[in-house]
Scaffold this motif. Sequence first.
Motif, short mmCIF file in Angstrom:
data_model
loop_
_atom_site.label_atom_id
_atom_site.label_comp_id
_atom_site.label_asym_id
_atom_site.label_seq_id
_atom_site.Cartn_x
_atom_site.Cartn_y
_atom_site.Cartn_z
N ALA A 1 -37.02 -37.24 56.67
CA ALA A 1 -38.27 -37.46 55.57
C ALA A 1 -37.73 -36.31 54.53
O ALA A 1 -38.10 -36.44 53.55
N THR A 2 -37.32 -35.01 54.96
CA THR A 2 -36.93 -34.11 53.97
C THR A 2 -35.71 -34.71 53.05
O THR A 2 -35.72 -34.20 51.88
N SER A 3 -34.91 -35.16 53.59
CA SER A 3 -33.59 -35.55 52.81
C SER A 3 -33.87 -36.54 51.91
O SER A 3 -33.08 -36.83 50.85
N MET A 4 -34.84 -37.52 52.19
CA MET A 4 -35.44 -38.46 51.24
C MET A 4 -35.77 -37.72 49.62
O MET A 4 -35.15 -38.24 48.86
N SER A 5 -36.30 -36.83 49.57
CA SER A 5 -36.61 -36.03 48.27
C SER A 5 -35.32 -35.56 47.86
O SER A 5 -34.94 -35.53 46.65
N THR A 6 -34.51 -34.94 48.74
CA THR A 6 -32.89 -34.32 48.38
C THR A 6 -32.42 -35.49 47.68
O THR A 6 -31.61 -35.34 46.47
N TYR A 7 -32.49 -36.84 48.36
CA TYR A 7 -31.63 -37.77 47.85
C TYR A 7 -32.15 -38.32 46.41
O TYR A 7 -31.51 -38.74 45.61
N ALA A 8 -33.52 -38.33 46.38
CA ALA A 8 -34.30 -38.90 45.26
C ALA A 8 -33.75 -38.07 44.11
O ALA A 8 -33.68 -38.70 43.03
N ALA A 9 -33.94 -36.89 44.23
CA ALA A 9 -33.65 -36.01 43.05
C ALA A 9 -32.39 -36.17 42.49
O ALA A 9 -31.80 -35.97 41.27
N SER A 10 -31.06 -36.84 43.31
CA SER A 10 -29.77 -37.11 42.72
C SER A 10 -29.69 -38.17 41.92
O SER A 10 -28.67 -38.78 41.42
N LEU A 11 -30.78 -39.15 42.03
CA LEU A 11 -30.79 -40.48 41.54
C LEU A 11 -31.54 -40.61 40.20
O LEU A 11 -31.41 -41.69 39.56
N TYR A 12 -32.10 -39.64 39.70
CA TYR A 12 -32.46 -39.48 38.53
C TYR A 12 -32.25 -38.72 37.48
O TYR A 12 -31.58 -37.26 37.62
N PRO A 13 -32.24 -38.96 36.16
CA PRO A 13 -31.64 -37.89 35.10
C PRO A 13 -32.85 -36.97 35.10
O PRO A 13 -33.97 -36.88 35.43
#
Length: 451
Positions: free
Chosen positions: A368-380
Motif C-alpha cells: 500500500a505504501t509503495s503505491m504512493s511512491t510508485y505513483a509519484a514517479s509516473l507524473y510530471p
Amino acid sequence: MKQVSRTVDVQSFIDAERFSPCQWLVLIFCFLVVAADGYDTAAIGFIAPFLAHDWGIARGELGVVMSAALVGLSLGAIFAGPVADRIGRKTVLVVAVTCFGAWTLVAAHAQTITALTVLRFLTGLGLGAAMPTTITLMSEYAPARLRAFTVNAMYCGFSGGLVAGGAASAWLIPHFGWRSVLTAGGIAPLALAVLLFVLLPESPQFLAVRSGTRKQIARILKRIAPQQRLDDCTFVAPMALPGSKRKASALALVLSEGYRRRTLLLWLSCFMGLVIYYLMTNWMPTLFREAGFSIEHGALLASLFPLGGLLGNLVAGWLMDRFDANRTIVFAYLLAGVLVVAVGRCVDHPGFLGVSLFLCGTLVTSAATSMSTYAASLYPTEARNTGVAWMQGIGRIGGVTGSFIGAVLLGFGWSFGDVFGLLAVPALAAACAVFMIAKPQHGYRVSRAAE
C-alpha cells in the motif's frame, strides 16, 4: 546587469549531491506528519469498544464513526491535490496539519455519536490533504538513487504512528479515559504545524515551474549543496510537457490520453489495497476480543501488524530502487493474499498467529505504501501532487468500504478466519491492476527536459 549563464535541472542537481541535512529535515517533518495519520487511525480503533460501552451504541454504528474520517480523507486528498500543484506543497501541508490537529482536539469533547461523526469527517479532510502532499514533497527532495527507499522510510511514520496509537491507548484509556487519546492526538499536530511553518522549505521542483522564483530556488539548493555557485543560474523542472498541456489543469493532465490508463489502474489497485489495510487496522482489536483474547493480549497481537509494516516499507523501498518497482509491488500483493488467509487459520495458535500478523503487516503495508511512491514517479511536476492525491482519494474510498465490510461481516456473525480469508480477493485484484500498469501503452513515454 548580471546575465544568467547556465540552466540547472533541479532534479538532476539533487541527484548529483549527497543527502544533506536540509533533506533530512524534510524527511523528519514528513515522517511526523504521516505518523500523526497512523496515530489517528489506530486510536479510533482502540477507543471504539470503550466508546461503544460508554455511550451504549451498537457495533454497526461504530462503522459510521470509523468511516467518517476515511470519507474526509478521500475528499481532502481529491480537493487538496490540485491546490498543492497550484499554490505549493508547504502551504497546503501547514494548513492541513493545523486542521486535523484542531478537529481532533475538539472531537475529544464530543458528547454525541452524531457530533463525533462530523468531527471525524473534518479531521479526515485535513489528514487527506496532508498525506499525498508529504509524499510529493519528499519524492521531489529525494535523489533518484534513494527515492523509493526515502519515501517508504518516510511512510514508516504511519506504522510508527499505529504503534504509538496502540501504546498510548493501552496506557491512557485505563488512566484518563478514551477521550485522552484524542486530546493527545490533537495537541501534537498543532505543535508540529508551527514547526512546519517556520522551518519547512518549499519544493524546489514546484518553484521551478513558477516564474519569479529563481532566488528562492537558489537559496534552497544552497542548503543542499553549500559549495555550489547558483547565483547565475536559471532552474527548470525535470519533466517537459508540450505547450498545450502546460496550460491544462493538473487534473486534466492526470486524465489526459497519455496518463489515463495508468491513472485508472492506480486507482483500482490503491482501492483494493486499502480495503485490506483499513479493514485489518480498524477491526483487529474488536476481532481479537470476539475471538476470546484479552484487551492486553489483543492489543499486543494487533501491534505486530504495524511493526511488520516498518520492516516492509524499508525492504520494499530498497528493492524498488535497485530492481523493478512494478514487480516489487505485484509480488508483495500476491504474497499478502496468501498471508491474510494464513492469519485467519492461525487464531487457535497464538505463536503462529503473531508471526503471520507480522509478515502480513510487512507485505500489506509495504504494498500500500509503495503505491504512493510508485505513483509519484509516473507524473510530471505540474500534476504530481494531483496524481498521487487522487489515487489516494479513490483508495480511501476503499478504506471506507473495508471499514463498512468489517462492520457488516461482524453483524452477520462471520468468524475471525472467514473475515481474513475474504481479503485474499482484493489482494489478487490489486496485484493484477499494478501488473497491467507496466504493459506498454501504444509506445507512449513521458519525455524529460534538460537531460
